[in-house]
Design an enzyme around this catalytic site. Structure first.
Site, mmCIF file in Angstrom:
data_model
loop_
_atom_site.group_PDB
_atom_site.id
_atom_site.type_symbol
_atom_site.label_atom_id
_atom_site.label_comp_id
_atom_site.label_asym_id
_atom_site.label_seq_id
_atom_site.Cartn_x
_atom_site.Cartn_y
_atom_site.Cartn_z
ATOM 1 N N HIS A 528 0.824 -1.208 0.000
ATOM 2 C CA HIS A 528 0.000 0.000 0.000
ATOM 3 C C HIS A 528 0.858 1.257 0.000
ATOM 4 O O HIS A 528 0.891 1.995 -0.978
ATOM 5 C CB HIS A 528 -0.947 -0.020 1.206
ATOM 6 C CG HIS A 528 -1.861 1.162 1.266
ATOM 7 N ND1 HIS A 528 -2.426 1.615 2.427
ATOM 8 C CD2 HIS A 528 -2.306 2.008 0.296
ATOM 9 C CE1 HIS A 528 -3.186 2.665 2.185
ATOM 10 N NE2 HIS A 528 -3.127 2.926 0.897
ATOM 11 N N HIS A 533 1.568 4.966 -2.827
ATOM 12 C CA HIS A 533 1.713 6.343 -2.346
ATOM 13 C C HIS A 533 3.114 6.902 -2.606
ATOM 14 O O HIS A 533 3.269 7.964 -3.229
ATOM 15 C CB HIS A 533 1.429 6.408 -0.842
ATOM 16 C CG HIS A 533 -0.008 6.340 -0.490
ATOM 17 N ND1 HIS A 533 -0.756 7.445 -0.159
ATOM 18 C CD2 HIS A 533 -0.857 5.277 -0.411
ATOM 19 C CE1 HIS A 533 -1.992 7.076 0.110
ATOM 20 N NE2 HIS A 533 -2.094 5.761 -0.038
ATOM 21 N N HIS A 719 -3.796 0.897 -6.506
ATOM 22 C CA HIS A 719 -4.101 1.492 -5.208
ATOM 23 C C HIS A 719 -5.491 1.091 -4.734
ATOM 24 O O HIS A 719 -5.693 0.781 -3.545
ATOM 25 C CB HIS A 719 -3.987 3.012 -5.264
ATOM 26 C CG HIS A 719 -4.327 3.667 -3.963
ATOM 27 N ND1 HIS A 719 -5.537 4.280 -3.737
ATOM 28 C CD2 HIS A 719 -3.621 3.773 -2.804
ATOM 29 C CE1 HIS A 719 -5.568 4.746 -2.494
ATOM 30 N NE2 HIS A 719 -4.417 4.455 -1.905
ATOM 31 N N ASN A 723 -6.302 -0.839 -1.182
ATOM 32 C CA ASN A 723 -6.724 0.147 -0.179
ATOM 33 C C ASN A 723 -8.168 -0.015 0.277
ATOM 34 O O ASN A 723 -8.422 -0.100 1.472
ATOM 35 C CB ASN A 723 -6.531 1.571 -0.703
ATOM 36 C CG ASN A 723 -6.901 2.603 0.340
ATOM 37 O OD1 ASN A 723 -6.194 2.788 1.328
ATOM 38 N ND2 ASN A 723 -8.033 3.271 0.147
ATOM 39 N N ILE A 872 -6.323 8.865 -0.928
ATOM 40 C CA ILE A 872 -6.590 8.628 0.487
ATOM 41 C C ILE A 872 -5.644 7.555 0.984
ATOM 42 O O ILE A 872 -5.157 6.743 0.191
ATOM 43 C CB ILE A 872 -8.047 8.214 0.737
ATOM 44 C CG1 ILE A 872 -8.377 8.158 2.232
ATOM 45 C CG2 ILE A 872 -8.318 6.857 0.093
ATOM 46 C CD1 ILE A 872 -8.314 9.467 2.931
#
Length: 872
Positions: A528, A533, A719, A723, A872
């Site tokens: 993740h 990110h 993602h 997520n 997010i």
């Protein structure tokens, strides 16, 4: 079509637009759609008063058109400038409270020498900033309507060293840019790069790079010091956005930190959450800021020994909440204002942190315990990107034997062949029926240090067998620890095999628990955080520094960078920092980010392509007879099945788009902005990887298509897959424990006797404690929610993002293809042949359901939908 509030008439009025003044000059009308800061900040009284003064004297917001066809001899190589015109009736124009956006008229004295405007300069003489959404010229003589997509905050003019310039929604390669606009195109990029000096402020628009040197707080104590990630062979890492804060007093190489709850972390203003997103985030992130309440929560939890004594106790989190002792509400109010606290506490003040019921236990509260579900989640859970085909036996380690000794697996043929449906190991390997979830090599170098903290855990290997019905059956779990006399002496391992009854069944459940702890930590830190990110942020920075807003690749990629810098900055502030929420709730604790750095050493950009990843992990083989050129070795692998269709749709869209602008390979090589972007991305953004030979060379159109497809895949589908299933699967902590606090009980000990008499009690005392469970569930509930202003794959925030018809048509085809994929996903989920798509918990796999067709902006814990970006 342009924005048209109900209180205004926005259509083209020929009589108004071509109205003649007494001197005979022509007028043209423009409409600016913007959102005032006062809409978001009603307490800014001084701004309102000063704005009224500026409005009275007629000097509020000026716009000045720039010709795209005629140069201005007095302006060097720049285009001819029109006379400034001002937005009309700033204060008297009605501002709708709900939408927040207002349309303002502006009337220009038309100068025939301008010809076709290609850009405009805007100057804000008001006290406060505003958000400029769009600007439209309704009837330009000889041309008609011209539209500008702006989507940017405009600060007062004194905050800028250079003019704010916006371009039309036309798309140009650098060499095709109209000559009068080239100066402005180049200057705008220089402005966005900044000068690399000083602490950056809200109004600065600088995109620049920095190391991850802001995670630790050595000034607080050495316990909170953390190594700098990036810029060294020992700790390589992607770069993050520069803030320019001063260094700490204790360590000049570390950047000072902001107060804990401060959200005033610099990211370029246009990268910050919109007001709807920020409202959503604050509403739900209140549960994540319980970090502030830790001392009080500890006191509360201590009264129950920081344990859930039974699974029934744990269920109270969802059925009734966590009851606060007398007086606790008042104590919490002293720490947090009631407006924030009421989001955490039921209206009668009796229950604290009541959570939604996670999907994993909605249909069946015990199905998560089954071996089938344990294995299925490796293919269709929240971390389906680690499992690989076992191609050698016993499993081997790649750790350096001079440093870590013998790390060979202790799993034998005798351990597993008894459960392999008559296969031998050799037959199963040849028949592609053995698979492994292997967390051994990643964890072993850190395990000695990790286990000196409150964590007590193992490095695990799990071997699985592919059955004829397409499901996986776990065969053995290996739990390994470093030799207590030193890591160099190798591993000490124990092997456990499936059992259903008695203490052996309890031991097997415990073994699966340690695998879950490993996988949970790896998922959060690597699959993740690092692999979506962190690795995407350098692309955001490089794109804004090197590609003009009118560049086709900027327009292609920009939607996939929305909110990424903001959420990453917030993560550095409260999540991945020393002593932050992640360290408090995930088993590697203070070594979490350091461990992710060690994994980044092996990161390869081209291997992030889904087909390449599947081939590398041995989950697929090349086969031209299949639609995607790959044959999956587990036919019912929901992440891969759905993912390949999404990948193919993205690749086709990118191919059609890039092929419209780049007709030849030479056009790729000769694009100076594109080449500067790619060079900077490798040498600066991922600077610790700059000497790697696997980077695409960016010499051909195929290089460009491959690169952009991978970027979009990572930011959107990958993602989403890792997520948005976090709360549905891990909101019930026993299914995905994030920590373990005890080692496996040894036969003959009191702990083993307790396991025999009270297996559930021992399980709960081993996994994540009560306090960390509260923190962890609160965190993943925030991370798993879609915001109400989400923009999903196949959607754009404006239909007029370009005026080129062919790319718009290709994008429409992309959206239609995503709708087809949605229908196929639902068909597969309803087909009982595919057992891995729902499993014993009866939760259909929808994490790669695009959401292009049926998502209204409702947000929430939907468990499906692919946002465009890591938001997010």
């Amino acid at each position: 079509m342009g924005f048209c509030p109900a209180n205004m008439v926005c259509g083209t009025d020929k009589n108004t637009v071509k109205d003649k003044q007494a001197n005979g000059s022509r007028k043209i009308k423009g409409i600016a759609v913007l959102m005032k800061k006062s809409v978001l900040d009603i307490t800014d009284v001084s701004a309102s008063c000063l704005d009224r003064l500026y409005d009275i004297i007629g000097k509020g917001v000026s716009l000045q058109l720039i010709s795209a066809v005629h140069r201005n001899p007095a302006n060097g190589t720049g285009g001819k400038l029109g006379k400034p015109a001002y937005l009309e009736k700033w204060l008297s124009t009605f501002t709708p409270v709900t939408a927040g956006e207002t349309a303002f008229n502006v009337t220009f004295d038309w100068d025939e020498a301008i010809g076709v405007p290609g850009a405009f300069i805007i100057k804000n003489y008001h006290h406060s900033q505003f958000y400029l959404r769009t600007f439209t010229l309704e009837d330009v003589p000889g041309h008609g309507r011209i539209h500008f997509v702006c989507n940017s905050w405009v600060y007062p003019v004194h905050r800028y060293k250079n003019d704010r310039v916006f371009f039309t929604n036309k798309t140009y390669l650098p060499h095709n840019t109209p000559e009068p606009l080239r100066k402005y195109r180049e200057e705008e990029l220089v402005n966005l790069r900044g000068d690399g000096k000083g602490m950056l402020k809200d109004w600065d628009r600088a995109y620049d790079y920095a190391y991850y040197n802001d995670l630790g707080n050595p000034d607080k104590s050495q316990e909170y010091a953390r190594p700098v990630l990036g810029g060294s062979e020992e700790y390589p890492y992607p770069r993050r956005g520069r803030t320019g804060r001063k260094p700490t007093k204790t360590d000049p190489s570390s950047e000072s930190r902001l107060p804990l709850l401060s959200l005033d972390i610099y990211v370029p203003r246009d990268e910050r959450f919109g007001h709807l997103k920020m409202s959503d985030f604050l509403a739900y992130a209140l549960k994540a800021i319980v970090q502030v309440l830790v001392p009080e929560l500890k006191a509360i939890c201590d009264k129950t020994r920081n344990e859930f004594d039974t699974f029934e106790d744990l269920m109270k989190l969802y059925e009734g909440g966590f009851k606060l002792p007398n007086g606790a509400v008042k104590k919490l109010e002293d720490l947090v204002p009631w407006e924030l606290l009421k989001e955490l506490i039921r209206s009668d003040g009796e229950q604290f942190l009541k959570f939604p019921l996670p999907d994993v236990i909605k249909e069946d509260r015990t199905a998560w315990r089954t071996d089938e579900e344990f294995a299925r989640e490796m293919l269709a859970g929240i971390n389906p990107v680690v499992i690989r085909r076992l191609e050698e036996f016993p499993p081997i380690s790649k750790l350096d034997p001079t440093k870590y000794g013998n790390q060979s697996s202790m799993i034998t043929r005798a351990h597993i062949e008894k459960n392999m449906d008559g296969y031998t190991v050799d037959q199963a390997i040849k028949g592609n029926r053995l698979f492994i979830l292997d967390h051994h090599d990643v964890l072993m170098p850190y395990l000695s240090r990790i286990n000196l903290t409150s964590t007590k855990t193992y490095a695990t290997r799990t071997v699985l067998f592919l059955k004829y019905d397409g499901t996986l059956k776990p065969l053995a779990i290996e739990l390994s620890l470093p030799d207590p006399q030193g890591d160099h002496l190798g591993a000490i391992s124990q092997v456990h095999t499936p059992a259903e009854e008695g203490v052996e069944g309890s031991v097997w459940q415990m073994a699966k628990c340690y695998v879950g702890v490993n996988d949970s930590g790896y998922h959060q830190l690597i699959s993740h955080w690092l692999h979506t990110h962190a690795v995407i942020e350098p692309f955001v920075i490089a794109t804004n520094r090197q590609l003009s807003v009118v560049h086709p690749i900027y327009k292609l990629l920009h939607p996939h960078f929305r909110d990424t810098m903001n959420i990453n900055a917030l993560a550095r502030q409260i999540l991945i920092n020393g002593g932050g929420l992640l360290e408090m709730t995930v088993f590697p604790s203070k070594f979490s980010m350091e461990m992710s750095s060690s994994v980044y050493k092996n990161w390869v950009f081209t291997e992030q392509a889904l087909p390449t990843d599947l081939l590398k992990r041995g989950m697929a083989v090349k086969d031209s007879s299949y639609v995607h050129g790959l044959r999956l070795l587990i036919e019912d692998y929901p992440y891969a099945v759905d993912g390949l269709e999404i990948w193919s749709a993205i690749e086709t869209w990118v191919d059609e788009y890039c092929s419209f602008y780049y007709l030849t390979n030479e056009s790729v090589r000769s694009d100076p902005e594109l080449q500067s972007w790619w060079t900077e991305l490798r040498n600066e953004g991922h600077g610790d990887k700059k000497h790697e030979t696997w980077w695409p060379e960016m010499k051909t159109r195929a290089d460009l298509i491959e690169t952009c497809t991978i970027i979009i895949w990572i930011a959107s589908a990958l993602h989403a897959a890792v997520n948005f299933g976090q709360y549905p699967y891990a909101g019930y902590m026993p299914n995905r424990p994030s920590m373990s606090r005890r080692f496996m009980p040894e036969r003959g000990t009191a702990e083993y006797a307790e396991l025999e008499s009270n297996p559930d009690g021992v399980f709960l005392k081993t996994i994540t404690a009560q306090l960390q469970t509260l923190l962890g569930i609160a965190l993943i509930e925030v991370l798993s929610r879609h915001s109400t202003d989400e923009i999903y794959l196949g959607q754009r925030d404006t239909p007029e993002w370009t005026d080129d018809r062919e790319p718009l048509a290709a994008f429409e085809r992309f959206g239609s293809r995503l709708v087809e994929i949605e229908n196929k996903i639902m068909e597969r989920n309803n087909d009982r042949r595919w057992k891995n798509r729902s499993g014993p918990i009866k939760l259909p796999y929808t994490l790669l359901y695009p959401g292009a067709s049926d998502f209204s902006r409702v947000g929430g814990l939907t468990g499906r939908g692919i946002p465009n970006s890591v938001s997010i």
